[in-house]
Write a protein that holds these residues in place. Sequence first.
Motif, PDB file in Angstrom:
ATOM      1  N   THR A 143       0.775  -1.144  -0.075  1.00 35.72           N
ATOM      2  CA  THR A 143       0.027   0.134   0.154  1.00 35.72           C
ATOM      3  C   THR A 143       0.792   1.385  -0.208  1.00 35.72           C
ATOM      4  O   THR A 143       0.525   2.237  -0.309  1.00 35.72           O
ATOM      5  CB  THR A 143      -0.954   0.144   1.288  1.00 35.72           C
ATOM      6  N   HIS A 144       2.146   0.983   0.250  1.00 33.69           N
ATOM      7  CA  HIS A 144       3.034   2.182   0.196  1.00 33.69           C
ATOM      8  C   HIS A 144       3.719   2.791  -1.087  1.00 33.69           C
ATOM      9  O   HIS A 144       4.235   3.676  -1.239  1.00 33.69           O
ATOM     10  CB  HIS A 144       4.285   2.040   1.140  1.00 33.69           C
ATOM     11  N   ASP A 145       3.428   1.712  -1.947  1.00 35.71           N
ATOM     12  CA  ASP A 145       3.857   1.878  -3.264  1.00 35.71           C
ATOM     13  C   ASP A 145       3.228   2.900  -4.045  1.00 35.71           C
ATOM     14  O   ASP A 145       1.968   3.312  -3.708  1.00 35.71           O
ATOM     15  CB  ASP A 145       3.719   0.612  -4.051  1.00 35.71           C
ATOM     16  N   GLU A 146       4.072   3.703  -4.662  1.00 35.18           N
ATOM     17  CA  GLU A 146       3.269   5.098  -5.329  1.00 35.18           C
ATOM     18  C   GLU A 146       2.375   4.732  -6.297  1.00 35.18           C
ATOM     19  O   GLU A 146       1.190   5.309  -6.365  1.00 35.18           O
ATOM     20  CB  GLU A 146       4.766   5.889  -6.068  1.00 35.18           C
ATOM     21  N   ASP A 147       2.524   3.603  -7.027  1.00 37.19           N
ATOM     22  CA  ASP A 147       1.626   3.146  -7.895  1.00 37.19           C
ATOM     23  C   ASP A 147       0.542   2.032  -7.394  1.00 37.19           C
ATOM     24  O   ASP A 147      -0.042   1.146  -8.419  1.00 37.19           O
ATOM     25  CB  ASP A 147       2.159   2.585  -9.222  1.00 37.19           C
ATOM     26  N   PHE A 148       0.474   2.086  -6.185  1.00 33.82           N
ATOM     27  CA  PHE A 148      -0.280   0.785  -5.527  1.00 33.82           C
ATOM     28  C   PHE A 148      -1.908   1.127  -6.179  1.00 33.82           C
ATOM     29  O   PHE A 148      -2.312  -0.130  -6.809  1.00 33.82           O
ATOM     30  CB  PHE A 148      -0.454   1.264  -3.789  1.00 33.82           C
ATOM     31  N   ILE A 152      -3.564  -2.183  -8.053  1.00 31.56           N
ATOM     32  CA  ILE A 152      -4.703  -2.957  -7.470  1.00 31.56           C
ATOM     33  C   ILE A 152      -5.562  -2.963  -8.234  1.00 31.56           C
ATOM     34  O   ILE A 152      -6.612  -3.874  -8.361  1.00 31.56           O
ATOM     35  CB  ILE A 152      -4.610  -2.491  -5.955  1.00 31.56           C
ATOM     36  N   ALA A 153      -5.861  -1.746  -8.972  1.00 32.35           N
ATOM     37  CA  ALA A 153      -7.262  -1.726  -9.834  1.00 32.35           C
ATOM     38  C   ALA A 153      -7.140  -2.859 -10.648  1.00 32.35           C
ATOM     39  O   ALA A 153      -8.053  -3.273 -11.625  1.00 32.35           O
ATOM     40  CB  ALA A 153      -7.064  -0.306 -10.516  1.00 32.35           C
ATOM     41  N   LYS A 154      -6.074  -3.561 -11.013  1.00 32.97           N
ATOM     42  CA  LYS A 154      -6.032  -4.401 -12.005  1.00 32.97           C
ATOM     43  C   LYS A 154      -6.000  -5.702 -11.374  1.00 32.97           C
ATOM     44  O   LYS A 154      -6.095  -6.821 -11.752  1.00 32.97           O
ATOM     45  CB  LYS A 154      -5.072  -4.173 -13.227  1.00 32.97           C
ATOM     46  N   ASP A 155      -5.102  -5.783 -10.320  1.00 31.54           N
ATOM     47  CA  ASP A 155      -4.593  -7.045  -9.741  1.00 31.54           C
ATOM     48  C   ASP A 155      -5.533  -7.779  -8.618  1.00 31.54           C
ATOM     49  O   ASP A 155      -5.421  -8.801  -8.139  1.00 31.54           O
ATOM     50  CB  ASP A 155      -3.096  -6.753  -9.147  1.00 31.54           C
ATOM     51  N   ALA A 156      -6.503  -6.962  -8.302  1.00 31.44           N
ATOM     52  CA  ALA A 156      -7.159  -7.556  -7.061  1.00 31.44           C
ATOM     53  C   ALA A 156      -8.033  -8.651  -7.310  1.00 31.44           C
ATOM     54  O   ALA A 156      -8.703  -8.919  -8.539  1.00 31.44           O
ATOM     55  CB  ALA A 156      -8.187  -6.452  -6.563  1.00 31.44           C
ATOM     56  N   LEU A 157      -8.034  -9.744  -6.675  1.00 32.15           N
ATOM     57  CA  LEU A 157      -8.370 -10.786  -7.002  1.00 32.15           C
ATOM     58  C   LEU A 157      -9.609 -11.259  -5.934  1.00 32.15           C
ATOM     59  O   LEU A 157      -9.824 -10.705  -4.648  1.00 32.15           O
ATOM     60  CB  LEU A 157      -7.478 -12.231  -6.477  1.00 32.15           C
ATOM     61  N   MET A 158     -10.799 -12.075  -6.166  1.00 30.27           N
ATOM     62  CA  MET A 158     -11.575 -12.563  -5.180  1.00 30.27           C
ATOM     63  C   MET A 158     -11.545 -14.143  -5.335  1.00 30.27           C
ATOM     64  O   MET A 158     -11.474 -14.560  -6.216  1.00 30.27           O
ATOM     65  CB  MET A 158     -12.912 -12.041  -5.468  1.00 30.27           C
ATOM     66  N   GLY A 176      -9.633 -24.703 -10.666  1.00 31.39           N
ATOM     67  CA  GLY A 176      -9.543 -24.481  -9.246  1.00 31.39           C
ATOM     68  C   GLY A 176      -8.574 -25.317  -8.468  1.00 31.39           C
ATOM     69  O   GLY A 176      -8.093 -26.581  -9.236  1.00 31.39           O
ATOM     70  N   PHE A 177      -8.632 -25.320  -7.158  1.00 38.00           N
ATOM     71  CA  PHE A 177      -7.647 -26.067  -6.440  1.00 38.00           C
ATOM     72  C   PHE A 177      -8.558 -26.520  -5.315  1.00 38.00           C
ATOM     73  O   PHE A 177      -8.959 -25.622  -4.329  1.00 38.00           O
ATOM     74  CB  PHE A 177      -6.640 -25.300  -5.824  1.00 38.00           C
ATOM     75  N   GLU A 178      -9.004 -27.871  -4.932  1.00 36.91           N
ATOM     76  CA  GLU A 178      -9.879 -28.340  -4.141  1.00 36.91           C
ATOM     77  C   GLU A 178     -11.082 -27.340  -3.722  1.00 36.91           C
ATOM     78  O   GLU A 178     -11.303 -26.918  -2.797  1.00 36.91           O
ATOM     79  CB  GLU A 178      -9.073 -28.365  -2.761  1.00 36.91           C
ATOM     80  N   GLY A 179     -11.528 -26.846  -4.877  1.00 31.55           N
ATOM     81  CA  GLY A 179     -12.630 -26.130  -4.570  1.00 31.55           C
ATOM     82  C   GLY A 179     -12.549 -24.572  -4.535  1.00 31.55           C
ATOM     83  O   GLY A 179     -13.473 -23.725  -4.492  1.00 31.55           O
ATOM     84  N   ILE A 180     -11.312 -24.120  -4.575  1.00 27.72           N
ATOM     85  CA  ILE A 180     -11.070 -22.472  -4.529  1.00 27.72           C
ATOM     86  C   ILE A 180     -10.676 -22.101  -5.948  1.00 27.72           C
ATOM     87  O   ILE A 180     -10.012 -22.912  -6.690  1.00 27.72           O
ATOM     88  CB  ILE A 180      -9.403 -22.539  -3.772  1.00 27.72           C
ATOM     89  N   LEU A 181     -11.703 -21.230  -6.117  1.00 29.86           N
ATOM     90  CA  LEU A 181     -11.630 -20.471  -7.577  1.00 29.86           C
ATOM     91  C   LEU A 181     -11.100 -18.919  -7.435  1.00 29.86           C
ATOM     92  O   LEU A 181     -11.398 -18.393  -6.302  1.00 29.86           O
ATOM     93  CB  LEU A 181     -13.128 -20.555  -8.219  1.00 29.86           C
ATOM     94  N   ALA A 182     -10.386 -18.531  -8.116  1.00 30.61           N
ATOM     95  CA  ALA A 182     -10.085 -17.043  -8.050  1.00 30.61           C
ATOM     96  C   ALA A 182     -10.528 -16.164  -9.236  1.00 30.61           C
ATOM     97  O   ALA A 182     -10.440 -16.868 -10.456  1.00 30.61           O
ATOM     98  CB  ALA A 182      -8.446 -17.067  -8.190  1.00 30.61           C
ATOM     99  N   TYR A 183     -11.160 -15.131  -9.039  1.00 30.62           N
ATOM    100  CA  TYR A 183     -11.508 -14.356 -10.339  1.00 30.62           C
ATOM    101  C   TYR A 183     -11.260 -13.043 -10.174  1.00 30.62           C
ATOM    102  O   TYR A 183     -10.735 -12.440  -8.862  1.00 30.62           O
ATOM    103  CB  TYR A 183     -13.251 -14.296 -10.280  1.00 30.62           C
ATOM    104  N   SER A 184     -11.270 -12.081 -11.076  1.00 31.97           N
ATOM    105  CA  SER A 184     -10.898 -10.633 -10.924  1.00 31.97           C
ATOM    106  C   SER A 184     -11.931 -10.194 -10.115  1.00 31.97           C
ATOM    107  O   SER A 184     -13.168 -10.297 -10.465  1.00 31.97           O
ATOM    108  CB  SER A 184     -10.807 -10.112 -12.278  1.00 31.97           C
ATOM    109  N   LYS A 185     -11.395  -9.373  -9.114  1.00 35.49           N
ATOM    110  CA  LYS A 185     -12.428  -8.446  -8.230  1.00 35.49           C
ATOM    111  C   LYS A 185     -13.172  -7.351  -8.947  1.00 35.49           C
ATOM    112  O   LYS A 185     -14.128  -6.620  -8.549  1.00 35.49           O
ATOM    113  CB  LYS A 185     -11.797  -7.915  -7.169  1.00 35.49           C
ATOM    114  N   ILE A 186     -12.401  -7.063 -10.335  1.00 33.73           N
ATOM    115  CA  ILE A 186     -13.008  -5.830 -10.933  1.00 33.73           C
ATOM    116  C   ILE A 186     -14.150  -6.060 -11.891  1.00 33.73           C
ATOM    117  O   ILE A 186     -13.978  -6.963 -12.697  1.00 33.73           O
ATOM    118  CB  ILE A 186     -11.936  -5.291 -11.706  1.00 33.73           C
ATOM    119  N   CYS A 192     -16.101  -1.507 -10.880  1.00 29.92           N
ATOM    120  CA  CYS A 192     -16.202  -1.260  -9.279  1.00 29.92           C
ATOM    121  C   CYS A 192     -15.723  -2.618  -8.875  1.00 29.92           C
ATOM    122  O   CYS A 192     -15.328  -3.422  -9.552  1.00 29.92           O
ATOM    123  CB  CYS A 192     -17.690  -1.040  -9.083  1.00 29.92           C
ATOM    124  N   PRO A 193     -15.129  -2.360  -7.672  1.00 31.34           N
ATOM    125  CA  PRO A 193     -14.697  -3.638  -7.048  1.00 31.34           C
ATOM    126  C   PRO A 193     -15.907  -4.524  -6.529  1.00 31.34           C
ATOM    127  O   PRO A 193     -16.775  -4.023  -5.887  1.00 31.34           O
ATOM    128  CB  PRO A 193     -13.805  -3.432  -5.777  1.00 31.34           C
TER     129      PRO A 193
END
Length: 214
Positions: A143-148, A152-158, A176-186, A192-193
């Motif tokens: 969160t301290h990065d200048e370009d955070f 994060i606007a592109k990298d956030a995952l749910m 997925g891994f044992e039922g864990i699925l990852a998607y973009s949060k955008i 919007c997130p």
Amino acid sequence: NFALGMTLGLALFLIGAGAVHWARTLMSDHEIPAERHPIEADDEVRADVIEQFRTGAAESGFGRRKMIRNTLIGSMALVPLSGVVLLRDLGPLPEDKLEHTGWEEATDAKPLQLINMNTNQPMKAEDIITGSLTFAMPEGLSTHDEDFQQRIAKDALMLVRIAPENIKDDKSKEKGFEGILAYSKICTHVGCPISLYEQQTHHALCPCHQSTFD
Ligand code: FES
């Protein structure tokens, strides 16, 4: 940006104040019937107006004074240029930056760890319980990065965990891994997130305009 925001805000406020003032002081509250009458003027009046217009144009010499005419036309043609200044103020074009995310830095040799966005701690598969919705970002992002904000606007995952037998889509089951699925949060609507998850129906909901994702 601050000056643009302030002057735009002030302009909208004054338009609003003007509209309220207009409604309160100039417009009557009483209903007033007005009889209709023909809107079009009769031929004689129209001919008279056109004649006056022609006489005025001839007397002013506007048609003959080419410099006045041409500079007027030229200045009107330049008006749209002010829009270019405003658009330039939005910053440089994104080129292909929007098509890539920080997750692409992961390789088989050097995988990226998922960092829980709430605790800032690396995540383990057993931390994610069935029916939960968790948000993650790639390691190396702070969160301290200048370009955070940009990143994060592109990298956030749910991340959701669904009992594997309840995953109907074969591709998701495979990826997925044992039922864990990852998607973009955008949200694919206007970005919007996404923040709500309905564990019974496995629907993720975007609070901005209620887009629902299966
Ligand atoms: S941004 Fe998600 S529904 Fe509009």
